[in-house]
Design an enzyme around this catalytic site. Structure first.
Site, PDB file in Angstrom:
ATOM      1  CG  ASP A 184     -14.576  -3.490   7.352  1.00 39.35           C
ATOM      2  OD1 ASP A 184     -14.411  -3.762   8.556  1.00 39.35           O
ATOM      3  OD2 ASP A 184     -15.244  -2.515   6.971  1.00 39.35           O
ATOM      4  CG  ASN A 192      -7.452  -0.542  13.256  1.00 41.11           C
ATOM      5  OD1 ASN A 192      -6.958  -1.196  12.341  1.00 41.11           O
ATOM      6  ND2 ASN A 192      -8.692  -0.083  13.200  1.00 41.11           N
TER       7      ASN A 192
HETATM    8  C1  FPP Z   1     -11.419  -5.181  10.287  1.00 37.50           C
HETATM    9  O1  FPP Z   1     -12.566  -5.802  10.826  1.00 37.50           O
HETATM   10  C2  FPP Z   1     -10.248  -5.988  10.498  1.00 37.50           C
HETATM   11  C3  FPP Z   1      -9.133  -5.587  11.214  1.00 37.50           C
HETATM   12  C4  FPP Z   1      -9.033  -4.281  11.863  1.00 37.50           C
HETATM   13  C5  FPP Z   1      -7.995  -6.474  11.397  1.00 37.50           C
HETATM   14  C6  FPP Z   1      -7.606  -7.348  10.254  1.00 37.50           C
HETATM   15  C7  FPP Z   1      -6.798  -8.435  10.812  1.00 37.50           C
HETATM   16  C8  FPP Z   1      -6.845  -9.727  10.452  1.00 37.50           C
HETATM   17  C9  FPP Z   1      -7.656 -10.243   9.341  1.00 37.50           C
HETATM   18  C10 FPP Z   1      -6.055 -10.670  11.254  1.00 37.50           C
HETATM   19  C11 FPP Z   1      -4.908 -11.311  10.642  1.00 37.50           C
HETATM   20  C12 FPP Z   1      -4.020 -10.459   9.807  1.00 37.50           C
HETATM   21  C13 FPP Z   1      -2.818 -10.884   9.373  1.00 37.50           C
HETATM   22  C14 FPP Z   1      -2.053 -10.054   8.400  1.00 37.50           C
HETATM   23  C15 FPP Z   1      -2.243 -12.128   9.835  1.00 37.50           C
HETATM   24  P1  FPP Z   1     -13.381  -5.037  11.970  1.00 37.50           P
HETATM   25  O2  FPP Z   1     -12.885  -5.544  13.287  1.00 37.50           O
HETATM   26  O3  FPP Z   1     -13.278  -3.568  11.781  1.00 37.50           O
HETATM   27  O4  FPP Z   1     -14.829  -5.551  11.680  1.00 37.50           O
HETATM   28  P2  FPP Z   1     -16.206  -4.768  11.979  1.00 37.50           P
HETATM   29  O5  FPP Z   1     -16.203  -3.540  11.124  1.00 37.50           O
HETATM   30  O6  FPP Z   1     -17.229  -5.771  11.576  1.00 37.50           O
HETATM   31  O7  FPP Z   1     -16.222  -4.477  13.460  1.00 37.50           O
END
Ligand code: FPP
Length: 255
Positions: A35, A83
């Site tokens: 996250d 998501n």
């Molecule tokens: C949460 O951060 C993250 C995600 C929803 C996506 C996770 C994906 C990756 C790390 C990319 C690569 C993955 C692989 C398996 C290659 P957020 O966007 O919710 O952050 P925030 O809460 O700060 O907005």
């Protein structure tokens, strides 16, 4: 996959020293809610897609460090059933990034004897993502050193509902009796039934929620929270989380 030297600084942040670990008491299965990509992007004045791109570098670092340590299973929450509510732009950037990551990393993952499994409603993903994930699973199916389990289009409630539906069909078709439906039976109908339950859950970015992640499997997991945003998370952060896990007394409901 070559193990990189430990970086002193990641994205301008000083990374801590590696704490020492008891190698005889490592978690067998580590699950991670990655996250903070969006907040990292905001802090750095870049797009959310660039935040996810930076997060993919942490995925690489954590896969390498886990493989090197001898962790059996690493489960990563890459995309939840919730998501889809994000903008189309961000969703398509995430799937493009997934395909790019597989394109770049699959060969070394395979060489390192890592098996890729996928947990989630794969059939609901864009065609290209489905193809790339199926290819990764097929290519690495015989690998034995570690399992990299990617949760994508995953929700624990969806997983439990899907398991209940599979069990209901089996009962209707006479392959299962209602009295056979117990905890072990339900566990056998989860998306990747061969995996042991996670021993620890790491969530980055300071949030303290489970966010519909592996609700069944995490029943007795130790939860380790860190304020570090996912794109800044590196090997020393993983070691620190494992050291915290090792400091806990696990009783599984006993004394
Ligand atoms: C949460 O951060 C993250 C995600 C929803 C996506 C996770 C994906 C990756 C790390 C990319 C690569 C993955 C692989 C398996 C290659 P957020 O966007 O919710 O952050 P925030 O809460 O700060 O907005």
């Amino acid at each position: 996959m070559s193990i990189p030297a430990i970086e002193n600084s990641v994205n301008g942040r000083n990374v801590p020293e590696l704490p020492s670990l008891d190698l005889s008491r490592l978690p067998r299965h580590i699950a991670i809610i990655m996250d903070g990509n969006g907040r990292w992007a905001q802090q750095h004045g870049v797009t959310r897609a660039s935040g996810h791109e930076a997060g993919a570098k942490s995925v690489r670092a954590v896969v390498e460090a886990s493989r090197e340590l001898g962790i059996g299973v690493l489960s990563l929450y890459a995309f939840s059933t919730e998501n889809w509510r994000r903008s189309k732009l961000e969703v398509s950037a995430l799937f493009r990034l997934l395909s790019k990551y597989i394109g770049i990393e699959l060969e070394s993952i395979h060489k390192e004897n890592i098996r890729v499994t996928v947990m989630g409603r794969i059939e609901g993903l864009p065609a290209r993502a489905q193809e790339d994930l199926r290819h990764a699973m097929e290519l690495t199916a015989g690998n034995t050193a570690m399992v990299l389990n990617v949760a994508i289009n995953y929700g624990a409630r969806a997983e439990l509902a899907d398991a209940a539906r599979k069990i209901a069909v089996a009962v209707c078709e006479g392959r299962l009796q209602p009295e056979d439906v117990d905890e072990a039976c339900l566990a056998r109908h989860l998306y990747v039934p061969s995996l042991p339950d996670p021993d620890m859950l790491i969530r980055t970015s300071g949030e303290m929620r489970l966010s519909n992640f592996m609700l069944w499997q995490l029943s007795y997991a130790e939860i380790v929270l860190t304020p570090t945003l996912w794109p800044d998370f590196r090997k020393p952060d993983l070691y620190k989380a494992i050291a915290e896990f090792q400091s806990r007394a696990r009783r599984f409901g006993g004394r």
